[in-house]
Scaffold this motif. Structure first.
Motif, PDB file in Angstrom:
ATOM      1  N   LYS A 100       6.684   7.769   0.357  1.00  0.00           N
ATOM      2  CA  LYS A 100       6.897   6.762   1.396  1.00  0.00           C
ATOM      3  C   LYS A 100       6.021   6.941   2.635  1.00  0.00           C
ATOM      4  N   SER A 101       5.508   8.131   2.883  1.00  0.00           N
ATOM      5  CA  SER A 101       4.812   8.366   4.153  1.00  0.00           C
ATOM      6  C   SER A 101       3.302   8.352   3.974  1.00  0.00           C
ATOM      7  N   GLN A 102       2.607   7.847   4.977  1.00  0.00           N
ATOM      8  CA  GLN A 102       1.159   7.834   4.935  1.00  0.00           C
ATOM      9  C   GLN A 102       0.585   9.245   4.989  1.00  0.00           C
ATOM     10  N   GLU A 103       1.296  10.155   5.668  1.00  0.00           N
ATOM     11  CA  GLU A 103       0.837  11.545   5.709  1.00  0.00           C
ATOM     12  C   GLU A 103       0.767  12.119   4.296  1.00  0.00           C
ATOM     13  N   THR A 104       1.770  11.813   3.499  1.00  0.00           N
ATOM     14  CA  THR A 104       1.759  12.263   2.114  1.00  0.00           C
ATOM     15  C   THR A 104       0.629  11.591   1.341  1.00  0.00           C
ATOM     16  N   GLY A 105       0.373  10.329   1.633  1.00  0.00           N
ATOM     17  CA  GLY A 105      -0.699   9.618   0.962  1.00  0.00           C
ATOM     18  C   GLY A 105      -2.057  10.275   1.170  1.00  0.00           C
ATOM     19  N   LEU A 106      -2.261  10.852   2.326  1.00  0.00           N
ATOM     20  CA  LEU A 106      -3.522  11.547   2.586  1.00  0.00           C
ATOM     21  C   LEU A 106      -3.717  12.716   1.627  1.00  0.00           C
ATOM     22  N   LEU A 107      -2.621  13.332   1.204  1.00  0.00           N
ATOM     23  CA  LEU A 107      -2.711  14.436   0.246  1.00  0.00           C
ATOM     24  C   LEU A 107      -3.095  13.929  -1.145  1.00  0.00           C
ATOM     25  N   VAL A 108      -2.679  12.711  -1.447  1.00  0.00           N
ATOM     26  CA  VAL A 108      -2.961  12.120  -2.757  1.00  0.00           C
ATOM     27  C   VAL A 108      -4.391  11.606  -2.846  1.00  0.00           C
ATOM     28  N   ARG A 125      -2.052   3.821  -7.674  1.00  0.00           N
ATOM     29  CA  ARG A 125      -0.735   3.182  -7.697  1.00  0.00           C
ATOM     30  C   ARG A 125       0.181   3.796  -6.630  1.00  0.00           C
ATOM     31  N   ALA A 126       0.122   5.120  -6.495  1.00  0.00           N
ATOM     32  CA  ALA A 126       0.960   5.795  -5.496  1.00  0.00           C
ATOM     33  C   ALA A 126       0.568   5.399  -4.079  1.00  0.00           C
ATOM     34  N   LEU A 127      -0.707   5.083  -3.873  1.00  0.00           N
ATOM     35  CA  LEU A 127      -1.193   4.744  -2.534  1.00  0.00           C
ATOM     36  C   LEU A 127      -0.944   3.286  -2.171  1.00  0.00           C
ATOM     37  N   ARG A 128      -0.704   2.454  -3.166  1.00  0.00           N
ATOM     38  CA  ARG A 128      -0.701   1.000  -2.993  1.00  0.00           C
ATOM     39  C   ARG A 128       0.185   0.539  -1.840  1.00  0.00           C
ATOM     40  N   GLU A 129       1.451   0.883  -1.868  1.00  0.00           N
ATOM     41  CA  GLU A 129       2.392   0.334  -0.887  1.00  0.00           C
ATOM     42  C   GLU A 129       2.406   1.102   0.426  1.00  0.00           C
ATOM     43  N   LEU A 130       1.608   2.159   0.519  1.00  0.00           N
ATOM     44  CA  LEU A 130       1.568   2.934   1.763  1.00  0.00           C
ATOM     45  C   LEU A 130       0.707   2.263   2.829  1.00  0.00           C
ATOM     46  N   ARG A 131      -0.140   1.319   2.390  1.00  0.00           N
ATOM     47  CA  ARG A 131      -1.048   0.623   3.319  1.00  0.00           C
ATOM     48  C   ARG A 131      -1.840   1.636   4.160  1.00  0.00           C
ATOM     49  N   LEU A 132      -2.445   2.569   3.487  1.00  0.00           N
ATOM     50  CA  LEU A 132      -3.218   3.626   4.127  1.00  0.00           C
ATOM     51  C   LEU A 132      -4.659   3.146   4.278  1.00  0.00           C
ATOM     52  N   VAL A 157      -4.182  -1.887  -4.281  1.00  0.00           N
ATOM     53  CA  VAL A 157      -4.321  -1.194  -2.988  1.00  0.00           C
ATOM     54  C   VAL A 157      -4.925  -2.134  -1.951  1.00  0.00           C
ATOM     55  N   LEU A 158      -5.989  -2.824  -2.314  1.00  0.00           N
ATOM     56  CA  LEU A 158      -6.669  -3.711  -1.371  1.00  0.00           C
ATOM     57  C   LEU A 158      -5.811  -4.911  -1.009  1.00  0.00           C
ATOM     58  N   GLY A 159      -5.044  -5.400  -1.958  1.00  0.00           N
ATOM     59  CA  GLY A 159      -4.146  -6.519  -1.666  1.00  0.00           C
ATOM     60  C   GLY A 159      -3.062  -6.136  -0.682  1.00  0.00           C
ATOM     61  N   TRP A 160      -2.440  -4.979  -0.891  1.00  0.00           N
ATOM     62  CA  TRP A 160      -1.393  -4.524   0.021  1.00  0.00           C
ATOM     63  C   TRP A 160      -1.957  -4.232   1.409  1.00  0.00           C
TER      64      TRP A 160
END
Length: 321
Positions: A100-108, A125-132, A157-160
């Motif tokens: 759920k967190s963008q901070e976690t998304g940076l790790l991915v 897919r994991a990054l998609r809804e994070l809007r990172l 990802v780009l759509g979100w």
């Protein structure tokens, strides 16, 4: 293997079973460990995911780690995306998709460049809804990936992100991408535009060979609210697939495209109730008294859901007078 230190008595009690020779015993012990919701137990869960010899144990560990956004957990789940067992990879991908967190998304994010296509697709897919925002550049690059599943997730990802610079390449994919699902995703992502810049791509997609793509095009045309799409959507009301006709009717209603009145009225006699229902609702959204006679006649429709839609449409029209 991560460092294992604990003074938690419940975890200490589980240690013999976590190291048992029987995979079934280890699996049940992992479930009990996860039920403790104790951070000190994470090293045993991540180690089970990465090094346990039993596929079922690794799969269970991947599933149990879903609720944690600890950096070591995220790294372990990403690594497990390359597990030789499909069930383990799938469970790890599902757990990563719940972050759920963008901070976690940076790790991915670094894993998007992995050599294996499944890893690339799953991390996108994991990054998609994070809007990172940091995911935009790698997602754009992934639109050229040789694997269709990666391209599809990159579009998501780009759509979100509502990443406007991606619109030209998304329009190109909508017209020329060989994979049906990627074309469909690209067309949906074009809905982030709120002007007529994407109209040629979307109108062209109404003639796509795949009905699913045509359906998505009609849906997206309704979202961007451009009257210039009206004529193409009226034509789509005659599509061989009722699903496309339904979305075209919905789009015309949203556009309040009065020129579609007769074509929509004709659909009130269609054999598929869902299509008659959508046509009735669209006629109500047109907001013109000329739609009243067709709707009044449709009050006797055999389907209760259609009759309900007709009542809604009539109330909407009567309120507009």
């Amino acid at each position: 293997m991560t460092e294992r230190n604990t003074d938690h008595p419940d975890i200490i009690d589980l240690l013999p079973r976590l190291g048992d020779a029987d995979a079934g015993v280890r699996r049940i012990a992992l479930i009990e460990l996860a039920d403790l919701e104790e951070p000190q137990g994470l090293p045993w869960l991540t180690d089970a995911l990465l090094v346990d010899a039993a596929e079922g144990v690794r799969e269970e560990a991947a599933r149990l780690l879903e609720a944690w956004e600890d950096p070591e957990v995220i790294q372990a789940l990403c690594a497990a995306l390359a597990d030789p067992a499909v069930a383990v990879r799938t469970a790890a991908a599902q757990s990563l998709s719940e972050i759920k967190s963008q901070e976690t998304g940076l790790l991915v994010l670094p894993w998007v460049a992995h050599a294996e296509a499944f890893v690339r697709a799953s991390t996108l897919r994991a990054l998609r809804e994070l809007r990172l925002e940091e995911a935009a550049a790698p997602a754009l690059a992934a639109l050229e990936d040789p694997d269709a599943s990666v391209r599809r997730e990159a579009v998501g990802v780009l759509g979100w992100l509502k990443h406007a610079p991606a619109l030209p390449v998304l329009a190109r994919l909508a017209a020329s991408e060989p994979d049906t699902e990627v074309r469909r995703a690209a067309i949906g992502a074009l809905g982030l535009a709120r002007d007529d810049s994407v109209l040629p791509a979307l109108i062209g997609a109404l003639d796509d060979a795949a009905w699913q793509v045509r359906e998505e095009a009609a849906t997206t045309l309704g979202k961007i609210s451009q009257q210039a799409a009206g004529a193409a959507l009226i034509k789509a009301l005659g599509d061989p697939f009722w699903q496309v006709r339904l979305r075209a009717a919905r789009a015309l209603g949203r556009l309040r495209h009065v020129a579609a009145l007769q074509a929509l009225a004709d659909l009130l006699g269609h054999g598929i109730a869902n299509l008659r229902k959508e046509a009735a609702l669209a006629l109500g959204e047109l907001g013109v008294a000329q739609a009243l006679p067709a709707l009044e006649q449709a009050q006797a429709d055999s389907d209760p859901e259609v009759r309900k839609a007709v009542r809604i449409a009539l109330a909407q029209l009567q309120g507009a007078q």
